[in-house]
Scaffold this motif. Structure first.
Motif, mmCIF file in Angstrom:
data_model
loop_
_atom_site.group_PDB
_atom_site.id
_atom_site.type_symbol
_atom_site.label_atom_id
_atom_site.label_comp_id
_atom_site.label_asym_id
_atom_site.label_seq_id
_atom_site.Cartn_x
_atom_site.Cartn_y
_atom_site.Cartn_z
ATOM 1 N N VAL A 1 0.910 -1.062 0.036
ATOM 2 C CA VAL A 1 0.137 -0.013 0.000
ATOM 3 C C VAL A 1 0.929 1.064 0.119
ATOM 4 C CG1 VAL A 1 -1.607 1.329 1.238
ATOM 5 C CG2 VAL A 1 -1.910 -1.225 1.486
ATOM 6 N N THR A 2 0.870 2.124 -0.978
ATOM 7 C CA THR A 2 1.572 3.234 -1.135
ATOM 8 C C THR A 2 0.904 4.603 -0.949
ATOM 9 O OG1 THR A 2 1.139 3.158 -3.562
ATOM 10 C CG2 THR A 2 3.191 1.909 -2.602
ATOM 11 N N GLU A 3 -0.778 4.356 -1.153
ATOM 12 C CA GLU A 3 -1.267 5.644 -1.172
ATOM 13 C C GLU A 3 -2.530 5.275 -0.074
ATOM 14 O OE1 GLU A 3 -2.705 6.659 -5.256
ATOM 15 O OE2 GLU A 3 -0.570 5.616 -5.785
ATOM 16 N N ALA A 4 -3.036 6.156 0.540
ATOM 17 C CA ALA A 4 -4.064 6.098 1.603
ATOM 18 C C ALA A 4 -4.845 7.296 1.766
ATOM 19 C CB ALA A 4 -3.831 5.225 2.647
ATOM 20 N N GLY A 5 -6.121 7.293 1.725
ATOM 21 C CA GLY A 5 -6.815 8.647 2.348
ATOM 22 C C GLY A 5 -6.298 9.695 1.408
ATOM 23 N N GLY A 6 -6.047 9.528 -0.147
ATOM 24 C CA GLY A 6 -5.978 10.465 -0.950
ATOM 25 C C GLY A 6 -4.360 11.259 -0.964
ATOM 26 N N GLU A 7 -3.538 10.436 0.138
ATOM 27 C CA GLU A 7 -2.127 10.959 0.107
ATOM 28 C C GLU A 7 -1.276 9.722 -0.146
ATOM 29 O OE1 GLU A 7 -1.875 12.672 3.726
ATOM 30 O OE2 GLU A 7 -3.012 14.306 3.445
ATOM 31 N N LYS A 8 -0.059 10.151 -0.662
ATOM 32 C CA LYS A 8 1.110 9.041 -0.714
ATOM 33 C C LYS A 8 1.640 9.064 0.640
ATOM 34 C CE LYS A 8 5.188 8.530 -3.648
ATOM 35 N NZ LYS A 8 4.885 6.905 -3.845
ATOM 36 N N LEU A 9 1.508 7.607 0.967
ATOM 37 C CA LEU A 9 2.223 7.211 2.327
ATOM 38 C C LEU A 9 3.811 7.689 2.567
ATOM 39 C CD1 LEU A 9 0.548 3.936 3.102
ATOM 40 C CD2 LEU A 9 -0.092 6.365 3.934
ATOM 41 N N GLU A 10 4.227 7.976 3.734
ATOM 42 C CA GLU A 10 5.680 8.322 3.679
ATOM 43 C C GLU A 10 6.457 7.281 3.933
ATOM 44 O OE1 GLU A 10 6.649 10.899 7.214
ATOM 45 O OE2 GLU A 10 5.069 12.022 6.678
ATOM 46 N N GLU A 11 5.914 6.011 4.446
ATOM 47 C CA GLU A 11 6.402 4.497 4.443
ATOM 48 C C GLU A 11 5.511 3.805 3.782
ATOM 49 O OE1 GLU A 11 7.406 3.258 8.359
ATOM 50 O OE2 GLU A 11 8.462 1.420 7.512
ATOM 51 N N ARG A 12 5.881 2.930 3.071
ATOM 52 C CA ARG A 12 5.038 1.829 2.154
ATOM 53 C C ARG A 12 4.630 0.792 3.514
ATOM 54 N NH1 ARG A 12 7.553 -0.920 -2.856
ATOM 55 N NH2 ARG A 12 9.310 -1.650 -1.328
ATOM 56 N N LEU A 13 3.166 0.180 3.214
ATOM 57 C CA LEU A 13 2.600 -0.498 4.145
ATOM 58 C C LEU A 13 2.431 -1.957 3.440
ATOM 59 C CD1 LEU A 13 0.103 1.677 5.786
ATOM 60 C CD2 LEU A 13 2.123 1.092 7.060
ATOM 61 N N ALA A 14 3.217 -2.889 4.003
ATOM 62 C CA ALA A 14 2.952 -4.352 3.368
ATOM 63 C C ALA A 14 1.772 -4.979 3.831
ATOM 64 C CB ALA A 14 3.937 -5.053 3.630
ATOM 65 N N ILE A 15 1.093 -5.628 3.084
ATOM 66 C CA ILE A 15 -0.294 -6.396 3.511
ATOM 67 C C ILE A 15 0.351 -7.564 4.298
ATOM 68 C CG2 ILE A 15 -2.315 -7.743 3.216
ATOM 69 C CD1 ILE A 15 -2.386 -4.815 2.397
ATOM 70 N N ARG A 16 0.023 -8.015 5.721
ATOM 71 C CA ARG A 16 0.866 -8.995 6.351
ATOM 72 C C ARG A 16 1.005 -10.521 5.350
ATOM 73 N NH1 ARG A 16 -3.736 -9.011 10.663
ATOM 74 N NH2 ARG A 16 -5.374 -9.752 8.846
ATOM 75 N N PRO A 17 1.968 -10.952 5.339
ATOM 76 C CA PRO A 17 2.269 -12.382 4.881
ATOM 77 C C PRO A 17 1.862 -13.138 5.925
ATOM 78 C CG PRO A 17 4.207 -11.525 5.001
ATOM 79 C CD PRO A 17 3.441 -10.300 5.375
ATOM 80 N N THR A 18 2.344 -12.831 7.055
ATOM 81 C CA THR A 18 2.447 -13.599 8.233
ATOM 82 C C THR A 18 2.753 -12.421 9.402
ATOM 83 O OG1 THR A 18 3.574 -15.346 9.787
ATOM 84 C CG2 THR A 18 4.801 -14.381 8.019
ATOM 85 N N SER A 19 2.817 -12.547 10.745
ATOM 86 C CA SER A 19 2.563 -11.771 11.652
ATOM 87 C C SER A 19 3.745 -11.395 12.545
ATOM 88 C CB SER A 19 1.328 -11.270 12.124
ATOM 89 O OG SER A 19 0.109 -11.180 11.381
ATOM 90 N N GLU A 20 4.840 -12.342 12.269
ATOM 91 C CA GLU A 20 5.852 -12.216 13.402
ATOM 92 C C GLU A 20 6.410 -10.808 13.700
ATOM 93 O OE1 GLU A 20 5.507 -14.532 11.185
ATOM 94 O OE2 GLU A 20 5.654 -16.317 12.355
ATOM 95 N N THR A 21 6.589 -9.948 12.551
ATOM 96 C CA THR A 21 7.149 -8.731 12.758
ATOM 97 C C THR A 21 6.124 -7.778 13.687
ATOM 98 O OG1 THR A 21 6.163 -7.951 10.698
ATOM 99 C CG2 THR A 21 8.589 -8.933 10.723
ATOM 100 N N MET A 22 5.086 -7.634 13.318
ATOM 101 C CA MET A 22 4.021 -6.892 14.015
ATOM 102 C C MET A 22 3.811 -7.445 15.430
ATOM 103 S SD MET A 22 1.979 -4.425 14.240
ATOM 104 C CE MET A 22 1.773 -3.546 12.487
ATOM 105 N N ILE A 23 3.582 -8.510 15.330
ATOM 106 C CA ILE A 23 3.508 -8.899 16.799
ATOM 107 C C ILE A 23 4.670 -9.111 17.559
ATOM 108 C CG2 ILE A 23 2.953 -11.228 18.282
ATOM 109 C CD1 ILE A 23 0.715 -11.792 15.980
#
Lengths: 481, 481
Positions: free
Chosen positions: B98-120
């Motif tokens: 995800v590179t854009e959201a709410g009409g703006e380019k994001l400062e940092e790209r967000l991946a959709i989780r392939p698995t959640s070890e990092t977030m958790i």
């Protein structure tokens, strides 16, 4: 990296600062953590378990009424949004876009679903061919994303969890029956499961779902007098059927568009639960949705401890067998500390048992809501617990209803509305001429929006509170989350 | 827009073209639709209900062993992936961004989780402070995305549903106990619930999870001899703890890194179920996971119809009360058509009742698996149904195990392996020296990969099948989905 300390010493009193009270409570009760992603929270086990209980009960009600669950992709091609004009205008500003995947730039951007009418509409156009295929009654439990500017834990988060029902019907009458059936399931669930009184009614055109013909809602009042839209049910007419070509061969062998509906509730119900029932001591959870319904706390001196704990464990097993969600806390902390802890966590009933209770064959039941202490014979334990749980539900509902009724006025003019909102906070019945301009003026001058046009208002108003012309509807107004 | 016709006239026989058989079956049984998004399918109600049954059973087993559910954001900041080197290398090629959201380019790209070890891992670093906070035992039911090049319905889809357990422990011993406990829960679930025999073992380094110290798996054999990895459990050591600073004050009052685990199964189990048990007549569902366990079909002439249907409805209610998932089909189609239909849909037991059965106080039970017809007294109906369901489970497990054992050889050389795979298909035990080069050569020459190093191989091999040097391990090889 520093450790975030979410420990809250004291809960801010509600009448001092309701917003701080809310955040204090959800942190102290360990319900959520802010995540590193803007507007997204972590649903910690104690709040997720509330959601599981909500899911279980609603899912049973959906299935009883003939619905089945399915799962659709969360990615929605950009072109899908363009097909329903109001829908794209309503949701475009809030969409996150996937533009790259698997190391390549995508030819067409993919939105993360804010709701699934478009994707499901596309699929229904493939699945539905004949009136024999109708009605299609499907529900989906899923995560959705709306990139909101202002977020608040549970009530409005960028990613949230919900269910979305999507149904397709032969004609308007059948689709409208479905719309109303699901709204009434939500009302019944809110009142009889969450102990939250709600106002059923129809949204005004400016507040309806983007793409719907008619939107209906249940509206709940929080303890600061503000509104939470607790559930919505939409009659979509043929809008999405036309946009996605959901056609069928009718009984007269002619092609015809389906009439569709959609309806949903989300994890914002958790926020509503907290704000309707909580108090200065913390959470107060209605028994049916409380992850722990009863906590048993052994008390008394060290020398009788072993015996008392053994009896507490027996009582625990007795309740567990009866299907009650129960816990024993035999940790070393003082009883007083534990009493406060479980009051703060909103456990409906505390059971105290000490050496004297053992001698007398009794236990002490304490209600989180009324504070009432009830000494009951151990022989009647489960029956008394079930009775008290039922009473607590009723008390919580009545208490919430009384609060709502005390903060639910009726006014004839904007000035009266302003005065009421400043002095008492809450909801207001008022006449409305039906013009968007008058509705907008209410919002501008008071911060209140039309919540809905209630099905059974306590009184009918004959003139518009803004322009003084003839009222088309009597509307509930309120400031909203 | 044209209507997609997914109607399949005949199911391709398995030995003619297994892949076509698979697609024919899942379309004809109405389990899924391809979606407009690359590699994503729609889980239609009949397959989603299988998933719900899988969830219900596994969730109970997780909770029995002290785990609780929670929910974490699906968006993962790009910087999180950089923190664990192997992890980013393993997953980077498959991430959607995800590179854009709410009409703006994001400062940092967000991946959709392939698995959640990092977030958790990030959240655990905030939550865990002391050994008193440990172990943390959390599971998440969620959707995940891996942008795969080659996809196959259920077995490998871009978006899929799964559960991922994530636990943190004081020391290696405790974390390893957890890793093994969860692997054994998966084995027991696969065998005793899905009727799928599996091989438990450890993955070779080249096949382990990106970021794990050790990965363990259960491996199942499909009817074309190919392998499906049906569940994995990882001991992650302190890899993610170091990357995300998951530290705690230990019993000696010193800071120390946690040892963590993760473990998961996914909707690919639905694909495995179909490929292990299905046959040329269609699906065959093991009773415990069959959405419909029993279908009751009234038969006989029109004049006795009403009476027979009334009795069928009584039998339906009797089974329903006993907690059996049952359905009556009293539609107008011929009994023969219905028999085929429910065989194709894999319903374990068909009950036939006609006027003669009514006279004799009996019903006819027909097993989907063996075809056995059993005439039983109506008085024994529920007991006989329960008995037959249990027998069918056992027969399905035994049949699958027999197939697996017939296609499970042992070889000393690559040539023997090639010959076996060409002639018989299936799994092969072989010695392996431990070098990645030899493992790669097996894959290159035979298409088979190491499935795992089984805990209890039927024999031990002493030399490497490629280089002939001393074998470090006896490994199961097989071509895999």
């Amino acid at each position: 990296m520093s450790k975030e300390k979410q420990f809250v010493k004291e809960i801010t009193p509600q009448n001092e600062d309701f917003s701080r009270w809310y955040i204090d409570v959800i942190k102290k009760a360990d319900l959520m953590s802010y995540s590193p992603v803007r507007g997204c929270i972590v649903f910690k086990p104690d709040s997720y378990e509330i959601w599981e209980l909500i899911q279980k009960e609603l899912d049973a009600r959906f299935k009883e009424t003939g619905h089945r669950n399915a799962y659709f992709p969360m990615f929605i091609p950009e072109s899908f949004f363009q097909k329903e004009k109001e829908h794209v205008e309503g949701f475009n500003p809030e969409l996150p876009w996937v533009t790259e995947a698997g190391g390549e730039k995508l030819e067409e951007r993919l939105a993360i679903r804010p709701t699934s009418e478009t994707m499901i509409g596309h699929m229904y156009s493939e699945w539905i061919n004949s009136y024999r295929d109708l009605p299609v009654l499907i529900n989906q439990w899923a995560n959705v994303v709306r990139w909101e500017k202002r977020t608040q834990p549970f009530l409005r988060t960028s990613e949230f969890l919900w269910q979305e029902g999507h149904t397709a019907h032969e004609d308007e009458a059948d689709a409208r029956r479905e719309t109303m059936q699901m709204l009434d399931i939500y009302r019944d669930f809110a009142e009889n499961y969450l102990a939250i009184p709600v106002i059923m009614g129809q949204k005004t055109p400016s507040e309806k779902f983007a793409g719907a013909v008619d939107t209906y809602s249940i509206e709940a009042m929080m303890k600061d007098g503000k509104a939470v839209q607790a559930g919505t049910s939409h009659y979509l007419g043929t809008n999405f059927a036309v946009a996605f070509d959901i056609k069928f061969l009718n009984r007269e062998n002619q092609h015809q568009f389906c009439h569709t509906t959609s309806w949903g509730v989300s994890t914002r119900l958790i926020g509503a639960l907290i704000m309707v029932h909580g108090d200065d001591r913390g959470l107060a959870l209605p028994p049916k949705v409380a992850p722990t319904q009863v906590v048993i706390i052994p008390i008394g001196p060290a020398k009788t401890r072993e015996q008392v704990v053994a009896r507490a464990d027996e009582l625990f097993l007795e309740l567990k067998k009866a299907g009650i969600r129960v816990k024993v806390d035999d940790r070393d902390q003082s009883p007083g500390w534990k009493f406060n802890e479980y009051e703060m966590r909103g456990v409906p009933i505390r059971v105290e048992i000490g050496p004297r209770d053992m001698e007398n064959g009794q236990v002490v039941l304490v209600s989180r809501i009324s504070g009432e202490k009830r000494i009951v014979a151990q022989a009647d334990f489960t029956a008394e617990i079930n009775k008290m749980l039922a009473e607590i539900h009723d008390q919580m509902f009545e208490r919430a209803k009384q609060f709502r009724d005390e903060h639910y006025g009726a006014v004839d003019t904007l000035d009266e509305m302003k005065q009421f909102l400043d002095e008492k906070r809450g909801f207001l019945l008022a006449g409305w001429c039906g013009s968007a301009a008058c509705e907008a003026q209410v919002k501008e001058e008071t911060g209140a929006t039309s919540r809905n046009i209630p099905f059974s208002p306590s009184e009918h108003k004959s003139t518009c509170l803004v322009c003084g012309e003839k009222a088309e509807h009597t509307v509930v107004f309120g400031r909203a989350y």
